[in-house]
Design a protein around this motif. Structure first.
Motif, PDB file in Angstrom:
ATOM      1  N   PHE A 177     -46.230   2.758  13.931  1.00 37.56           N
ATOM      2  CA  PHE A 177     -46.028   3.224  15.301  1.00 37.56           C
ATOM      3  C   PHE A 177     -47.124   2.744  16.244  1.00 37.56           C
ATOM      4  CE2 PHE A 177     -44.241   6.623  12.544  1.00 37.56           C
ATOM      5  CZ  PHE A 177     -42.911   6.379  12.836  1.00 37.56           C
ATOM      6  N   GLY A 178     -46.713   2.284  17.410  1.00 35.92           N
ATOM      7  CA  GLY A 178     -47.631   1.994  18.498  1.00 35.92           C
ATOM      8  C   GLY A 178     -47.494   3.084  19.546  1.00 35.92           C
ATOM      9  N   LYS A 179     -48.471   3.185  20.421  1.00 37.82           N
ATOM     10  CA  LYS A 179     -48.419   4.200  21.492  1.00 37.82           C
ATOM     11  C   LYS A 179     -49.024   3.611  22.745  1.00 37.82           C
ATOM     12  CE  LYS A 179     -48.845   8.490  23.437  1.00 37.82           C
ATOM     13  NZ  LYS A 179     -48.451   8.246  24.812  1.00 37.82           N
ATOM     14  N   THR A 180     -48.267   3.636  23.834  1.00 35.94           N
ATOM     15  CA  THR A 180     -48.810   3.258  25.135  1.00 35.94           C
ATOM     16  C   THR A 180     -49.472   4.496  25.719  1.00 35.94           C
ATOM     17  OG1 THR A 180     -47.083   1.603  25.420  1.00 35.94           O
ATOM     18  CG2 THR A 180     -48.265   2.326  27.411  1.00 35.94           C
ATOM     19  N   VAL A 181     -50.749   4.366  26.009  1.00 30.32           N
ATOM     20  CA  VAL A 181     -51.541   5.495  26.505  1.00 30.32           C
ATOM     21  C   VAL A 181     -51.294   5.658  28.003  1.00 30.32           C
ATOM     22  CG1 VAL A 181     -53.856   6.463  26.728  1.00 30.32           C
ATOM     23  CG2 VAL A 181     -53.290   5.032  24.750  1.00 30.32           C
ATOM     24  N   LEU A 192     -55.734   9.387  18.065  1.00 35.57           N
ATOM     25  CA  LEU A 192     -54.485   8.627  18.072  1.00 35.57           C
ATOM     26  C   LEU A 192     -54.379   7.712  16.853  1.00 35.57           C
ATOM     27  CD1 LEU A 192     -51.860   7.580  19.346  1.00 35.57           C
ATOM     28  CD2 LEU A 192     -53.268   6.021  20.715  1.00 35.57           C
ATOM     29  N   VAL A 193     -55.421   6.940  16.600  1.00 34.78           N
ATOM     30  CA  VAL A 193     -55.380   5.988  15.489  1.00 34.78           C
ATOM     31  C   VAL A 193     -55.348   6.721  14.150  1.00 34.78           C
ATOM     32  CG1 VAL A 193     -56.653   4.113  14.351  1.00 34.78           C
ATOM     33  CG2 VAL A 193     -56.325   4.101  16.840  1.00 34.78           C
ATOM     34  N   THR A 194     -56.078   7.825  14.043  1.00 40.88           N
ATOM     35  CA  THR A 194     -55.989   8.635  12.819  1.00 40.88           C
ATOM     36  C   THR A 194     -54.562   9.147  12.645  1.00 40.88           C
ATOM     37  OG1 THR A 194     -58.314   9.287  12.945  1.00 40.88           O
ATOM     38  CG2 THR A 194     -56.864  10.679  11.625  1.00 40.88           C
ATOM     39  N   GLY A 195     -53.967   9.622  13.729  1.00 36.02           N
ATOM     40  CA  GLY A 195     -52.585  10.097  13.660  1.00 36.02           C
ATOM     41  C   GLY A 195     -51.609   9.001  13.271  1.00 36.02           C
ATOM     42  N   GLN A 196     -51.785   7.803  13.809  1.00 33.06           N
ATOM     43  CA  GLN A 196     -50.901   6.696  13.453  1.00 33.06           C
ATOM     44  C   GLN A 196     -50.968   6.383  11.960  1.00 33.06           C
ATOM     45  OE1 GLN A 196     -52.258   3.575  16.105  1.00 33.06           O
ATOM     46  NE2 GLN A 196     -50.700   4.066  17.632  1.00 33.06           N
ATOM     47  N   SER A 197     -52.126   6.581  11.364  1.00 33.34           N
ATOM     48  CA  SER A 197     -52.303   6.246   9.944  1.00 33.34           C
ATOM     49  C   SER A 197     -51.735   7.304   9.005  1.00 33.34           C
ATOM     50  CB  SER A 197     -53.788   6.029   9.639  1.00 33.34           C
ATOM     51  OG  SER A 197     -54.497   7.263   9.604  1.00 33.34           O
ATOM     52  N   THR A 198     -51.458   8.493   9.511  1.00 33.85           N
ATOM     53  CA  THR A 198     -51.032   9.602   8.663  1.00 33.85           C
ATOM     54  C   THR A 198     -49.783   9.279   7.857  1.00 33.85           C
ATOM     55  OG1 THR A 198     -52.017  11.204  10.152  1.00 33.85           O
ATOM     56  CG2 THR A 198     -50.325  12.034   8.679  1.00 33.85           C
ATOM     57  N   ILE A 199     -48.801   8.623   8.448  1.00 34.23           N
ATOM     58  CA  ILE A 199     -47.550   8.341   7.748  1.00 34.23           C
ATOM     59  C   ILE A 199     -47.782   7.527   6.482  1.00 34.23           C
ATOM     60  CG2 ILE A 199     -46.985   6.264   9.073  1.00 34.23           C
ATOM     61  CD1 ILE A 199     -44.018   7.304   8.952  1.00 34.23           C
ATOM     62  N   ASP A 200     -48.761   6.642   6.493  1.00 37.26           N
ATOM     63  CA  ASP A 200     -49.031   5.789   5.340  1.00 37.26           C
ATOM     64  C   ASP A 200     -50.098   6.348   4.408  1.00 37.26           C
ATOM     65  OD1 ASP A 200     -47.243   3.643   5.965  1.00 37.26           O
ATOM     66  OD2 ASP A 200     -48.642   2.990   7.510  1.00 37.26           O
ATOM     67  N   LEU A 201     -51.043   7.107   4.956  1.00 34.94           N
ATOM     68  CA  LEU A 201     -52.209   7.488   4.165  1.00 34.94           C
ATOM     69  C   LEU A 201     -52.267   8.961   3.790  1.00 34.94           C
ATOM     70  CD1 LEU A 201     -54.965   5.537   6.140  1.00 34.94           C
ATOM     71  CD2 LEU A 201     -53.682   4.778   4.125  1.00 34.94           C
ATOM     72  N   HIS A 234     -64.353  -2.309  22.148  1.00 30.10           N
ATOM     73  CA  HIS A 234     -63.632  -2.743  23.347  1.00 30.10           C
ATOM     74  C   HIS A 234     -63.052  -1.503  24.025  1.00 30.10           C
ATOM     75  CE1 HIS A 234     -60.447  -4.700  25.730  1.00 30.10           C
ATOM     76  NE2 HIS A 234     -61.154  -5.805  25.601  1.00 30.10           N
ATOM     77  N   PRO A 235     -63.130  -1.420  25.359  1.00 25.40           N
ATOM     78  CA  PRO A 235     -62.608  -0.233  26.040  1.00 25.40           C
ATOM     79  C   PRO A 235     -61.083  -0.130  25.947  1.00 25.40           C
ATOM     80  CG  PRO A 235     -63.275  -1.889  27.641  1.00 25.40           C
ATOM     81  CD  PRO A 235     -63.695  -2.396  26.289  1.00 25.40           C
ATOM     82  N   VAL A 236     -60.610   1.108  26.046  1.00 26.75           N
ATOM     83  CA  VAL A 236     -59.173   1.375  26.133  1.00 26.75           C
ATOM     84  C   VAL A 236     -58.899   1.880  27.545  1.00 26.75           C
ATOM     85  CG1 VAL A 236     -57.246   2.771  25.266  1.00 26.75           C
ATOM     86  CG2 VAL A 236     -58.992   1.919  23.670  1.00 26.75           C
ATOM     87  N   TYR A 237     -57.884   1.310  28.169  1.00 24.88           N
ATOM     88  CA  TYR A 237     -57.494   1.688  29.517  1.00 24.88           C
ATOM     89  C   TYR A 237     -56.122   2.345  29.494  1.00 24.88           C
ATOM     90  CZ  TYR A 237     -61.135  -1.697  30.724  1.00 24.88           C
ATOM     91  OH  TYR A 237     -62.317  -2.377  30.812  1.00 24.88           O
ATOM     92  N   GLU A 238     -55.861   3.176  30.492  1.00 26.89           N
ATOM     93  CA  GLU A 238     -54.530   3.736  30.666  1.00 26.89           C
ATOM     94  C   GLU A 238     -53.561   2.563  30.789  1.00 26.89           C
ATOM     95  OE1 GLU A 238     -55.317   6.044  34.164  1.00 26.89           O
ATOM     96  OE2 GLU A 238     -56.360   7.602  33.025  1.00 26.89           O
ATOM     97  N   GLY A 239     -52.455   2.626  30.072  1.00 26.37           N
ATOM     98  CA  GLY A 239     -51.482   1.535  30.057  1.00 26.37           C
ATOM     99  C   GLY A 239     -51.599   0.635  28.842  1.00 26.37           C
ATOM    100  N   ASP A 240     -52.728   0.691  28.109  1.00 28.42           N
ATOM    101  CA  ASP A 240     -52.854  -0.082  26.873  1.00 28.42           C
ATOM    102  C   ASP A 240     -51.947   0.517  25.801  1.00 28.42           C
ATOM    103  OD1 ASP A 240     -54.739  -1.872  27.837  1.00 28.42           O
ATOM    104  OD2 ASP A 240     -56.449  -0.922  26.837  1.00 28.42           O
ATOM    105  N   THR A 241     -51.426  -0.343  24.947  1.00 30.32           N
ATOM    106  CA  THR A 241     -50.653   0.102  23.790  1.00 30.32           C
ATOM    107  C   THR A 241     -51.524  -0.099  22.563  1.00 30.32           C
ATOM    108  OG1 THR A 241     -48.577  -0.470  24.861  1.00 30.32           O
ATOM    109  CG2 THR A 241     -48.523  -0.163  22.467  1.00 30.32           C
ATOM    110  N   ILE A 242     -51.676   0.968  21.776  1.00 27.12           N
ATOM    111  CA  ILE A 242     -52.563   0.947  20.624  1.00 27.12           C
ATOM    112  C   ILE A 242     -51.734   0.916  19.332  1.00 27.12           C
ATOM    113  CG2 ILE A 242     -54.455   2.144  19.434  1.00 27.12           C
ATOM    114  CD1 ILE A 242     -55.112   1.043  22.298  1.00 27.12           C
ATOM    115  N   TYR A 243     -52.136   0.034  18.442  1.00 26.74           N
ATOM    116  CA  TYR A 243     -51.565  -0.112  17.104  1.00 26.74           C
ATOM    117  C   TYR A 243     -52.717   0.042  16.106  1.00 26.74           C
ATOM    118  CZ  TYR A 243     -47.951  -2.412  19.893  1.00 26.74           C
ATOM    119  OH  TYR A 243     -47.002  -2.698  20.832  1.00 26.74           O
ATOM    120  N   SER A 244     -52.389   0.150  14.805  1.00 29.36           N
ATOM    121  CA  SER A 244     -53.482   0.325  13.850  1.00 29.36           C
ATOM    122  C   SER A 244     -53.120  -0.186  12.464  1.00 29.36           C
ATOM    123  CB  SER A 244     -53.882   1.801  13.776  1.00 29.36           C
ATOM    124  OG  SER A 244     -52.776   2.597  13.411  1.00 29.36           O
TER     125      SER A 244
END
Length: 185
Positions: free
Chosen positions: A34-38, A81-90, A107-117
């Motif tokens: 899962f990715g998430k656009t912040v 967020l990234v810890t949550g994304q990993s839950t399904i697998d770990l 690297h900074p995260v800005y509103e509108g960035d989509t985060i993957y892990s």
């Protein structure tokens, strides 16, 4: 709407129930699905919920005057967020998190960035004090839509061994007591 009874030749398919200790091997790499656009709402709500008073998260006018020029996403939101994304697998079958180490935000995260892990298994070992559990250590990275790493950390968690996962049967109705699945025509 027309209704019919359960379709003949149907089968109940078990959904994903997560990994147990024995399912982990050193070197395994998981690209979490899962990715998430912040959004601005994500950033502001999390920042205010946690009483983080840094203006760079909630005051766009202030943020314009910084070298970033935009509001920064709360770094602990990124960690969550990234810890949550990993839950399904770990850690769907986690007993407890033992800790996060070496957390870095390169690297900074800005509103509108989509985060993957993604995560890599670094070590697995049985628990000496709790033989029904094992400890797994992973290295996890979160990255944005451009591939820039925005967070990295090591996490250790205790996970149940096969045959020791508490039953979830008591938390939901017995499948045999439910009515037949109905299909709409």
């Amino acid at each position: 709407m027309a209704r019919s009874t359960e379709v003949k030749d149907s089968r109940i398919v078990q959904g994903w129930t997560g990994r147990l200790f024995e399912d982990f091997a050193v070197g395994d790499i998981y690209y979490h699905p899962f990715g998430k656009t912040v959004t601005q709402a994500d950033n502001q709500q999390f920042t205010l919920m946690t009483q983080n008073v840094a203006k760079t998260h909630v005051d766009a006018n202030f943020a314009k005057s910084t070298e970033f020029g935009l509001p920064l996403v709360n770094s602990t939101f990124t960690l969550a967020l990234v810890t949550g994304q990993s839950t399904i697998d770990l850690s769907m079958n986690v007993f407890a998190n033992m800790g996060w180490d070496e957390v870095r935000m390169p690297h900074p995260v800005y509103e509108g960035d989509t985060i993957y892990s993604r995560s890599k298994v670094l070590s697995v070992r049985g628990s000496a004090s709790r033989p029904h559990l094992g400890l797994v250590t992973v290295a996890t990275e979160g990255f944005n839509q451009d591939g820039a790493i925005v967070i990295s950390y090591r996490r250790t968690f205790m996970v149940y061994r096969q045959g020791h996962l508490p039953s979830t049967a008591s938390s939901r109705p017995d499948e045999s007591s439910l009515p037949a699945v109905e299909v709409q025509a």
